[in-house]
Design an enzyme around this catalytic site. Sequence first.
Site, PDB file in Angstrom:
ATOM      1  N   VAL A  94       0.851  -1.191   0.000  1.00 50.04           N
ATOM      2  CA  VAL A  94       0.000   0.000   0.000  1.00 50.04           C
ATOM      3  C   VAL A  94       0.888   1.241   0.000  1.00 50.04           C
ATOM      4  O   VAL A  94       1.611   1.495   0.964  1.00 50.04           O
ATOM      5  CB  VAL A  94      -0.929   0.024   1.223  1.00 50.04           C
ATOM      6  CG1 VAL A  94      -1.805   1.279   1.195  1.00 50.04           C
ATOM      7  CG2 VAL A  94      -1.792  -1.232   1.268  1.00 50.04           C
ATOM      8  N   VAL A  96       1.087   5.562  -1.475  1.00 47.43           N
ATOM      9  CA  VAL A  96       0.594   6.733  -2.193  1.00 47.43           C
ATOM     10  C   VAL A  96       1.787   7.665  -2.364  1.00 47.43           C
ATOM     11  O   VAL A  96       2.460   8.005  -1.392  1.00 47.43           O
ATOM     12  CB  VAL A  96      -0.543   7.447  -1.435  1.00 47.43           C
ATOM     13  CG1 VAL A  96      -0.966   8.714  -2.185  1.00 47.43           C
ATOM     14  CG2 VAL A  96      -1.751   6.522  -1.250  1.00 47.43           C
ATOM     15  N   ARG A 102      -3.607  12.949   0.522  1.00 46.70           N
ATOM     16  CA  ARG A 102      -4.840  13.663   0.874  1.00 46.70           C
ATOM     17  C   ARG A 102      -5.787  13.820  -0.313  1.00 46.70           C
ATOM     18  O   ARG A 102      -6.508  14.806  -0.417  1.00 46.70           O
ATOM     19  CB  ARG A 102      -4.525  15.041   1.459  1.00 46.70           C
ATOM     20  CG  ARG A 102      -3.563  15.011   2.647  1.00 46.70           C
ATOM     21  CD  ARG A 102      -4.226  14.420   3.878  1.00 46.70           C
ATOM     22  NE  ARG A 102      -3.361  14.536   5.048  1.00 46.70           N
ATOM     23  CZ  ARG A 102      -2.828  13.491   5.693  1.00 46.70           C
ATOM     24  NH1 ARG A 102      -3.078  12.278   5.266  1.00 46.70           N
ATOM     25  NH2 ARG A 102      -2.065  13.668   6.755  1.00 46.70           N
ATOM     26  N   ARG A 103      -5.777  12.861  -1.222  1.00 44.06           N
ATOM     27  CA  ARG A 103      -6.702  12.905  -2.351  1.00 44.06           C
ATOM     28  C   ARG A 103      -7.664  11.721  -2.347  1.00 44.06           C
ATOM     29  O   ARG A 103      -8.354  11.477  -3.332  1.00 44.06           O
ATOM     30  CB  ARG A 103      -5.938  12.945  -3.674  1.00 44.06           C
ATOM     31  CG  ARG A 103      -5.020  14.147  -3.822  1.00 44.06           C
ATOM     32  CD  ARG A 103      -4.574  14.299  -5.261  1.00 44.06           C
ATOM     33  NE  ARG A 103      -3.506  15.282  -5.408  1.00 44.06           N
ATOM     34  CZ  ARG A 103      -3.008  15.670  -6.577  1.00 44.06           C
ATOM     35  NH1 ARG A 103      -3.497  15.165  -7.705  1.00 44.06           N
ATOM     36  NH2 ARG A 103      -2.037  16.550  -6.632  1.00 44.06           N
ATOM     37  N   GLY A 104      -7.691  10.955  -1.270  1.00 44.26           N
ATOM     38  CA  GLY A 104      -8.623   9.843  -1.179  1.00 44.26           C
ATOM     39  C   GLY A 104      -8.206   8.592  -1.919  1.00 44.26           C
ATOM     40  O   GLY A 104      -9.021   7.689  -2.124  1.00 44.26           O
ATOM     41  N   LEU A 105      -6.926   8.495  -2.316  1.00 47.70           N
ATOM     42  CA  LEU A 105      -6.503   7.342  -3.112  1.00 47.70           C
ATOM     43  C   LEU A 105      -6.471   6.066  -2.275  1.00 47.70           C
ATOM     44  O   LEU A 105      -6.950   5.012  -2.710  1.00 47.70           O
ATOM     45  CB  LEU A 105      -5.129   7.599  -3.728  1.00 47.70           C
ATOM     46  CG  LEU A 105      -4.996   8.863  -4.590  1.00 47.70           C
ATOM     47  CD1 LEU A 105      -3.651   8.878  -5.308  1.00 47.70           C
ATOM     48  CD2 LEU A 105      -6.137   8.963  -5.587  1.00 47.70           C
ATOM     49  N   SER A 107      -8.184   5.492   0.456  1.00 44.68           N
ATOM     50  CA  SER A 107      -9.573   5.153   0.786  1.00 44.68           C
ATOM     51  C   SER A 107     -10.262   4.465  -0.380  1.00 44.68           C
ATOM     52  O   SER A 107     -10.974   3.464  -0.199  1.00 44.68           O
ATOM     53  CB  SER A 107     -10.344   6.423   1.170  1.00 44.68           C
ATOM     54  OG  SER A 107      -9.820   7.012   2.338  1.00 44.68           O
ATOM     55  N   TYR A 135      -5.166   3.034   9.678  1.00 45.19           N
ATOM     56  CA  TYR A 135      -6.095   1.987   9.272  1.00 45.19           C
ATOM     57  C   TYR A 135      -7.307   1.800  10.185  1.00 45.19           C
ATOM     58  O   TYR A 135      -8.233   1.078   9.834  1.00 45.19           O
ATOM     59  CB  TYR A 135      -5.332   0.669   9.113  1.00 45.19           C
ATOM     60  CG  TYR A 135      -4.337   0.751   7.982  1.00 45.19           C
ATOM     61  CD1 TYR A 135      -4.762   0.663   6.662  1.00 45.19           C
ATOM     62  CD2 TYR A 135      -2.983   0.969   8.220  1.00 45.19           C
ATOM     63  CE1 TYR A 135      -3.869   0.775   5.615  1.00 45.19           C
ATOM     64  CE2 TYR A 135      -2.077   1.078   7.183  1.00 45.19           C
ATOM     65  CZ  TYR A 135      -2.525   0.982   5.869  1.00 45.19           C
ATOM     66  OH  TYR A 135      -1.649   1.107   4.828  1.00 45.19           O
ATOM     67  N   PHE A 426       4.371  -9.193   5.545  1.00 44.37           N
ATOM     68  CA  PHE A 426       3.951  -9.517   4.172  1.00 44.37           C
ATOM     69  C   PHE A 426       3.646  -8.239   3.420  1.00 44.37           C
ATOM     70  O   PHE A 426       3.559  -7.177   4.009  1.00 44.37           O
ATOM     71  CB  PHE A 426       2.745 -10.462   4.153  1.00 44.37           C
ATOM     72  CG  PHE A 426       1.559 -10.006   4.965  1.00 44.37           C
ATOM     73  CD1 PHE A 426       0.564  -9.221   4.385  1.00 44.37           C
ATOM     74  CD2 PHE A 426       1.446 -10.359   6.298  1.00 44.37           C
ATOM     75  CE1 PHE A 426      -0.527  -8.792   5.134  1.00 44.37           C
ATOM     76  CE2 PHE A 426       0.338  -9.949   7.049  1.00 44.37           C
ATOM     77  CZ  PHE A 426      -0.628  -9.168   6.479  1.00 44.37           C
TER      78      PHE A 426
END
Length: 426
Positions: A94, A96, A102-105, A107, A135, A426
């Site tokens: 994960v 970004v 802060r662009r909702g990617l 989410s 999280y 992992f």
Amino acid sequence: MGNDAHGRPGQDIEIRAITEEEIPVWDRAIARGFLRPHIADGTEFRRLTFEPGRFLAAFDRADGDRCVATFRSFDAELTVPGNGTLPVDAVTAVTVNSTHRRRGLLSGMMRQDLAAARERGSLAAILIAAEYNIYGRFGYGPATRAHGLRIDLLRSGGLRADLPVPEGGRVDFLSLEELRKLGPELHDRWRLTQPGAITRSPAWWKLHTGEVTLPGYDWKEGFYAAHRDADGVVTGLIWYSVDDTWDGAFPNCTLTVNDFLALDRPTANALWRFAFSVDWVRHVAVGNLSPDDPLPLLLNDPRGAKPHEESCDFLWLRLLDLPAALAARSYAAPGRLVLQVTDPEGWTAGRWALETAADGTGRCTRTDDPADLTLDIGRVGSLYLGAESATRLLAAGLLTEHRPGAAATADLLLRTPTAGWNPDGF
């Protein structure tokens, strides 16, 4: 356009599954997201784990369709109290990019994956959180701890002489070829005895035994030894490395344990005795050990064992199907508890009655009865494997008790013989 009015990615950003041909681009985006130089292409290893629909990415059309965020999930099994297993969605990779925070990617990718996991029949999702405060808003809660130790062999006086070891057992070094053959079968036997343990894929074994390389994962061949019982059956495994440190003419080396599997306590004692007897070693470091592992008590002086600096929360758990997940584990006592659960996605929200029987089974059904406890689904995840207690969460203000003594009742029902623990990132 950055975000819409609801904080979702705007029209210039597309979140979608990548194709296999896009793996090199996705691999480079991971390096940027984890702030690592892209020293070499990791496509060979990524292809081993590729599943259509499970490698997600965000692409910015306004920046030449650049890959600016990554996300991957895969199916795994999680051992639960009582030695049952849950099918889980394991989330990893994960990232970004710093230019697109802060662009909702995150989410968008997380909610897409969790919804798909529920449709596939996953009862929960798991991940290793790089940062604590990310999280919880998706319903995850810290569910196991990594509790490492540093042991000074001189101060500890070594292991006690009265520890039982298997009669007729022996410890032998393994070649990498032998490890690749024996390791997966031993781990599959071991993981079913440890709540919180997860499956290891064939790709995991290839990466951790040097059969395939991943730039940035600095694999070096270590020392591998197996314990065999009197019949020649492998009952334990230790993988370690030793640094070459000297204090003038005196050896001052540290033996670092990278993997340790033992099917029973006598086997564990034999493997620790072996590790503590390696020439030139003055310290033994274990980065990830179960919080309730008795290793310090095996020493002549337990004060010779100090907590490792990396001890912290480790595996995070997000329950997706509350009735099925609670029915899959065992319980320590008969009883009844009514939980008012909140859930940011609404999937497990509501009032639930957990009823447990004397035989260790339990069931969870919806109810209109008054709630005994109110907590969010992330806190249920923290309690689920037995690594956290309701009374501690209550003291921290992380759940609400409506009936006096309800938190203590929860701890009685959810008590486990061993704490939930997972040794594998992992």
